[in-house]
Each structure stands twice: as C-alpha cells, then as structure tokens.
Scaffold this active site. Structure first.
Site, short mmCIF file in Angstrom:
data_model
loop_
_atom_site.label_atom_id
_atom_site.label_comp_id
_atom_site.label_asym_id
_atom_site.label_seq_id
_atom_site.Cartn_x
_atom_site.Cartn_y
_atom_site.Cartn_z
N ASN A 1 -25.52 -2.77 -69.35
CA ASN A 1 -25.70 -2.06 -68.08
C ASN A 1 -25.28 -0.61 -68.24
O ASN A 1 -24.90 -0.18 -69.33
CB ASN A 1 -24.90 -2.76 -66.95
CG ASN A 1 -23.43 -2.86 -67.28
OD1 ASN A 1 -22.73 -1.85 -67.40
ND2 ASN A 1 -22.94 -4.09 -67.44
N ASP B 1 -23.16 -10.88 -66.35
CA ASP B 1 -23.05 -12.22 -65.76
C ASP B 1 -23.63 -13.29 -66.68
O ASP B 1 -23.19 -14.45 -66.65
CB ASP B 1 -23.78 -12.26 -64.42
CG ASP B 1 -23.11 -11.39 -63.37
OD1 ASP B 1 -21.87 -11.34 -63.37
OD2 ASP B 1 -23.81 -10.76 -62.57
N LYS C 1 -33.84 -9.64 -86.89
CA LYS C 1 -34.52 -8.91 -85.83
C LYS C 1 -35.79 -9.63 -85.41
O LYS C 1 -36.61 -10.03 -86.24
CB LYS C 1 -34.88 -7.50 -86.31
CG LYS C 1 -35.62 -6.67 -85.27
CD LYS C 1 -36.01 -5.30 -85.82
CE LYS C 1 -36.85 -4.55 -84.81
NZ LYS C 1 -37.30 -3.23 -85.33
N PRO D 1 -18.33 -16.48 -68.87
CA PRO D 1 -17.11 -16.84 -68.14
C PRO D 1 -16.81 -15.79 -67.07
O PRO D 1 -17.08 -14.60 -67.26
CB PRO D 1 -16.03 -16.85 -69.22
CG PRO D 1 -16.59 -16.04 -70.35
CD PRO D 1 -18.07 -16.24 -70.30
N ASP D 2 -16.27 -16.22 -65.94
CA ASP D 2 -15.92 -15.33 -64.83
C ASP D 2 -14.49 -14.86 -65.05
O ASP D 2 -13.53 -15.55 -64.72
CB ASP D 2 -16.05 -16.08 -63.50
CG ASP D 2 -15.96 -15.15 -62.30
OD1 ASP D 2 -15.21 -14.16 -62.39
OD2 ASP D 2 -16.65 -15.41 -61.30
N ILE D 3 -14.36 -13.68 -65.61
CA ILE D 3 -13.05 -13.19 -66.02
C ILE D 3 -12.11 -13.05 -64.84
O ILE D 3 -10.97 -13.54 -64.85
CB ILE D 3 -13.18 -11.85 -66.77
CG1 ILE D 3 -13.96 -12.05 -68.08
CG2 ILE D 3 -11.80 -11.25 -67.07
CD1 ILE D 3 -14.29 -10.76 -68.81
N ILE D 4 -12.54 -12.38 -63.77
CA ILE D 4 -11.66 -12.11 -62.64
C ILE D 4 -11.22 -13.41 -61.96
O ILE D 4 -10.07 -13.55 -61.54
CB ILE D 4 -12.32 -11.13 -61.65
CG1 ILE D 4 -11.28 -10.57 -60.67
CG2 ILE D 4 -13.47 -11.76 -60.92
CD1 ILE D 4 -10.39 -9.53 -61.25
N PHE E 1 -13.32 -5.43 -58.68
CA PHE E 1 -14.25 -4.38 -58.26
C PHE E 1 -15.54 -5.04 -57.81
O PHE E 1 -15.96 -6.06 -58.37
CB PHE E 1 -14.54 -3.42 -59.41
CG PHE E 1 -13.65 -2.20 -59.45
CD1 PHE E 1 -14.16 -0.95 -59.17
CD2 PHE E 1 -12.32 -2.32 -59.76
CE1 PHE E 1 -13.35 0.17 -59.21
CE2 PHE E 1 -11.48 -1.21 -59.79
CZ PHE E 1 -12.01 0.04 -59.52
N LYS F 1 -16.55 -11.84 -52.21
CA LYS F 1 -15.95 -11.96 -53.54
C LYS F 1 -14.43 -12.04 -53.44
O LYS F 1 -13.79 -12.82 -54.17
CB LYS F 1 -16.36 -10.74 -54.39
CG LYS F 1 -15.94 -10.80 -55.84
CD LYS F 1 -16.52 -9.60 -56.60
CE LYS F 1 -16.13 -9.63 -58.07
NZ LYS F 1 -16.71 -8.47 -58.80
#
Length: 399
Positions: A210, A279, A289, A305-308, A323, A337
């Site tokens: 991103n 995500d 390649k 994995p959802d870190i937070i 955030f 959230k």
C-alpha cells in the site's frame, strides 16, 4: 543530546540592533538539531541582510507577505503549518504591540496568526521602552494568549543605557527553545510503535502493498522519545531516518511484523499500531518469477493475523492504541474497530483527502475513546505526533 533533533523552528527577525544575533541563534539552534527557516521584517533588513541568514540557515529567507514566488512554493499558510515553534528574536516593542493586537500587516505577523505551533518572543529594546506602561500591557496580553517570553536580559545597551531590555544570548535562547518540547512525562515508560506498509510476496520480484510512507509512525516515535519513553519502532519498508535513541526493527511482511510485536509485549507498557498492515497475503509464493502467459491471472489470498487484536487480547496486554485510516464514514468505522478489538484509544483519519493522506507531510486526526473524542486540526506530522503523545500520555496516566 540534541534536544531539538527533527524540530522545525521558524525564526522571526524584527528591526533592532540585536538582529545581528540572529545569525548566531540560527547556528545554535542547528547545533541542537533543529531545522531552521527565517522570516525577516523590512526593518530587520536594515540591520542584517537576508543573504547572510539564508547562507547560515541553508534555506530561503522569507520577507514579503505578497511574494508570488513564496505563495507558489511556501506561502504564509505553508510556513505556519511547517513550524513546530515560531521564535521571534529579536522581538521589538513595535512587533510586540502588533502581535498583541492581532494585526496581520506583514508576513511574520500573519504567520503568527495562522500557526498552531507555539510562539515565543525574545524581547529586545531600550530599557525605557521595556519599562513603558504600554509595552508592559502588551506583554501581559501576549502572556494571556500563551505566547512564551524568553527574557529579556539586563545590562548595558547599544544606546549606552543600563537596564532590562537586552535580548537573551543565542545559546540561552536555544536552550529555552529546547524546553518547549519537553512534553508530558513518559520517563521509564516502554512504548512499541508500528509504522509503514507491509509487503506480501507473490513471487521473488512482485508483492502486494500500500501507499503508507511511515511518516506518522516515525513522528510518534520521535515525540515519544522526546517525552522520555524507551521506544521500539517496528517498521515496514520505508526510506526514513531512524529517530535518535529509538530502537528500530525492520520487517517486510505482516507475519514478520506480528512476530516482532508479540516478542516485545513482555516489556511493553504502551502499544501504538500505526502501520498500514496488509489484511491479506497470497496463499502461496511462487519460487520463480511468474511469466506472462494468459490474459488473466487469479491470486488466491488468505487473511493475515490481526496484530492489533492479538495485542489487545494478549495476557500481557499493554495500553493499546490503534489507527483507522478510512476513506468514508471515518468516525463510524473507527468506533466499530475500537469496540470490536477492545482498544483503549483509536486514532482516525481520512486518507481520501490527499492533503493529509498517505505520503503527505501533514495530517489531521480524531482521537476516539469509549465515551469521548478530540479532533486535532491539520498540521505537520511532526507537530501532530507531539500532540498525540500528549493525549496518549494523559489517558495512559488516568488508567
């Protein structure tokens, strides 16, 4: 220690014999680690040339409110946003009067009205002018407006008088400027901050990522260090310099960030998840390649994995801040959230706004908790980082 490292100081020089000391002040501020830009009034230019201060600061000197070149690049609003501190040295009696009454008749006065940064003055004038009732009334007005006053000193003056009114010496002013940034009290507190993007490999040369630049996370790390915290910064791939005395851990993927974060939790008091973590990741990574062979290609993805959430639910849970970078319904998504992941605070911003989105040097956010919210207006990410650390410190101490 360079207490002004990464700080952006806008020095305003007004008309007075002490204007020559601005040259030394710029050097001393730079010695303490600051980046310096200069605004000069017309009267100041009678005592010292803009070219001298430009050569010393390494940046163009700004003199005119209606300068078409300045407006195209860094006009009065841009300068106001850029500054972490506006330091007016010397501050003449005339400028103090204009600042006290809110005039905007030159570039320096206009910037003072437009900025969210702290403003400090270093008065310099004849002892009779300093003692005059009008000057003292203006001084009290400025103090009531939270303008910081450095000095003046007392002693012999250029006119031959002896008394108060001498501008503080440049080294003293640099020390006073440093003290402005001693925000909050996080001495001994251990903070872990994530920053930047993650990269999820498709093959040896391609990845999913991103636009996160990491600037906000790095600004938070700098501000937390300035407040006395011991800071660990876990960052994805970014091209940013590590703040002084901050421990940096570089990762690429979300899985690597997750592992690094979990390993820090036994010695973490506050966790700030400002990274833009992918995500999803490809279910498999090609060994070689992938060649272009068909009109379409499908990549199967699996959730990262959802870190937070894992931090918030960890047995050794720290005070946890997330955030929410959203493009619509910002507060609604952020509150969802906050509740779902059981966070202490969430910091929400609208990344659809290109003025404050990814890669911008500026940002504007809302800090949200279960029964409240505070909005912080657009300013530089460095300055916003300090405001956020102050806010986080207050909530952390209460809890």
């Amino acid at each position: 220690m360079q207490q002004l490292t990464n700080k952006q100081i806008l020095v305003g020089v007004t008309g007075g014999i002490a204007a020559y000391k601005a040259a030394e002040l710029i050097r001393r501020l730079q010695d303490h680690g600051a980046t310096v830009r200069v605004i000069m009034t017309k009267a100041a230019q009678a005592f010292i040339t803009p070219l001298t201060l430009q050569a010393l600061s390494g940046n163009p000197v700004h003199c005119d409110l209606l300068d078409s070149e300045a407006e195209a690049a860094m006009g009065h609003i841009e300068l106001a946003r850029w500054a972490d501190l506006v330091l007016i040295a010397p501050a003449s009696a005339d400028f103090m009067a204009r600042l006290a009454t809110g005039q905007a008749d030159d570039l320096l006065a206009t910037v003072c009205l437009a900025t969210n940064a702290s403003i400090a003055i270093a008065p310099s004038m004849n002892q009779g002018m300093w003692r005059d009732q009008s000057t003292q009334q203006n001084l009290q007005t400025l103090i009531s407006k939270q303008v910081l006053v450095f000095g003046p000193g007392d002693g012999s003056q250029a006119c031959g008088d002896i008394g108060p009114g001498r501008m503080m010496e440049p080294e003293q002013l640099a020390v006073e400027a440093s003290s402005v940034f001693k925000i909050g009290s996080l001495d001994g507190v251990k903070i872990v901050i994530t920053a930047g993007p993650t990269r999820e490999a498709i093959d040896p040369v391609r990845y999913i990522s991103n636009h996160s630049s990491g600037k906000m996370g790095f600004a938070l790390a700098q501000a937390a260090m300035d407040a006395g915290a011991s800071v660990t910064l876990i960052t994805g791939p970014v091209s940013l310099q590590t703040p002084e005395r901050v421990t940096r851990i570089d990762i690429n993927s979300a899985a690597e960030m997750h592992q690094a974060v979990i390993e820090t939790l036994p010695v973490c008091d506050i966790f700030i998840g400002s990274a833009a973590v992918a995500d999803y990741r490809p279910t498999s990574i090609a060994d070689q390649k992938i060649k272009k062979s068909t009109e379409t290609m499908t990549i199967e993805l699996v959730r990262n994995p959802d870190i937070i959430a894992d931090v918030s639910n960890h047995p050794q849970r720290p005070f946890t801040i997330g955030f929410a970078a959203e493009t619509q319904d910002v507060e609604s998504y952020a509150r969802g959230k906050l509740e779902k992941k059981k966070l202490d605070l969430i910091i929400a911003n609208d990344v659809s706004n290109t003025a404050i989105g990814f890669n911008s040097d500026n940002n504007a956010v809302s800090v949200i908790w279960n029964d409240g919210k505070v909005s912080l207006p657009m300013t530089s990410k460095q300055q916003l980082g300090r405001h956020l650390i102050e806010e986080i410190c207050q909530h952390y101490r209460k809890k």
